[in-house]
Design a protein around this motif. Structure first.
Motif, mmCIF file in Angstrom:
data_model
loop_
_atom_site.group_PDB
_atom_site.id
_atom_site.type_symbol
_atom_site.label_atom_id
_atom_site.label_comp_id
_atom_site.label_asym_id
_atom_site.label_seq_id
_atom_site.Cartn_x
_atom_site.Cartn_y
_atom_site.Cartn_z
ATOM 1 N N GLU A 173 0.994 -1.260 0.221
ATOM 2 C CA GLU A 173 0.045 -0.009 0.147
ATOM 3 C C GLU A 173 1.380 1.560 -0.142
ATOM 4 N N GLN A 176 0.694 5.897 0.251
ATOM 5 C CA GLN A 176 -0.350 6.551 0.765
ATOM 6 C C GLN A 176 0.475 7.831 0.952
ATOM 7 N N SER A 208 0.189 12.324 1.013
ATOM 8 C CA SER A 208 -0.022 13.830 1.507
ATOM 9 C C SER A 208 0.989 14.721 1.429
#
Length: 133
Positions: free
Chosen positions: A10, A12, A14
């Motif tokens: 995974e 992610q 930001s």
């Protein structure tokens, strides 16, 4: 330094912060990083690195901790120096090294074959190498 072979499961993002999760022997390892090497994609196999001074050890751990990486390990060896103890831990077929204060090692009464939990913050894990499949 210690190395772990893992696969990306995974990613992610930001802004400029990246949170990557890896699978290593069925255990999830989390990494926080400001930069990611090119080629890091789902399923990619990598060699992760962690400094021995960044591997904390817990014995008889209970409760909830904020530390992202809590891996079950077995003590392989304990070598006491004057101030520090060099602990070799076994995680499946991988040896992870930890350097902790001798007083902490003695307080925990660490010995060969003890079952412990290694604690590694996500910010202390880094990608050392992207591996070919």
């Amino acid at each position: 330094m210690s190395y772990l072979i893992a696969s990306v499961v995974e990613i992610q993002n930001s802004d400029t912060l990246h949170h990557v999760k890896f699978d290593c022997y069925g255990h999830i390892i989390s990494m926080l990083s400001l930069e990611l090497p090119k080629g890091i994609v789902f399923g990619k196999k990598v060699k992760l690195v962690v400094k021995s001074l960044q591997v904390a050890i817990a014995k008889d751990l209970s409760g909830i901790l904020s530390c992202a990486n809590q891996l079950p390990m077995t003590v392989h060896s304990v070598d006491h120096g004057e101030l520090l103890s060099h602990i070799k831990l076994q995680f499946f077929d991988i040896t992870i090294e930890s350097i902790i204060m001798r007083t902490a090692s003695e307080r925990m009464n660490l010995a060969k074959d003890d079952k412990v939990t290694s604690l590694i913050e996500a910010s202390e894990i880094a990608i050392y190498e992207i591996l070919d499949d």
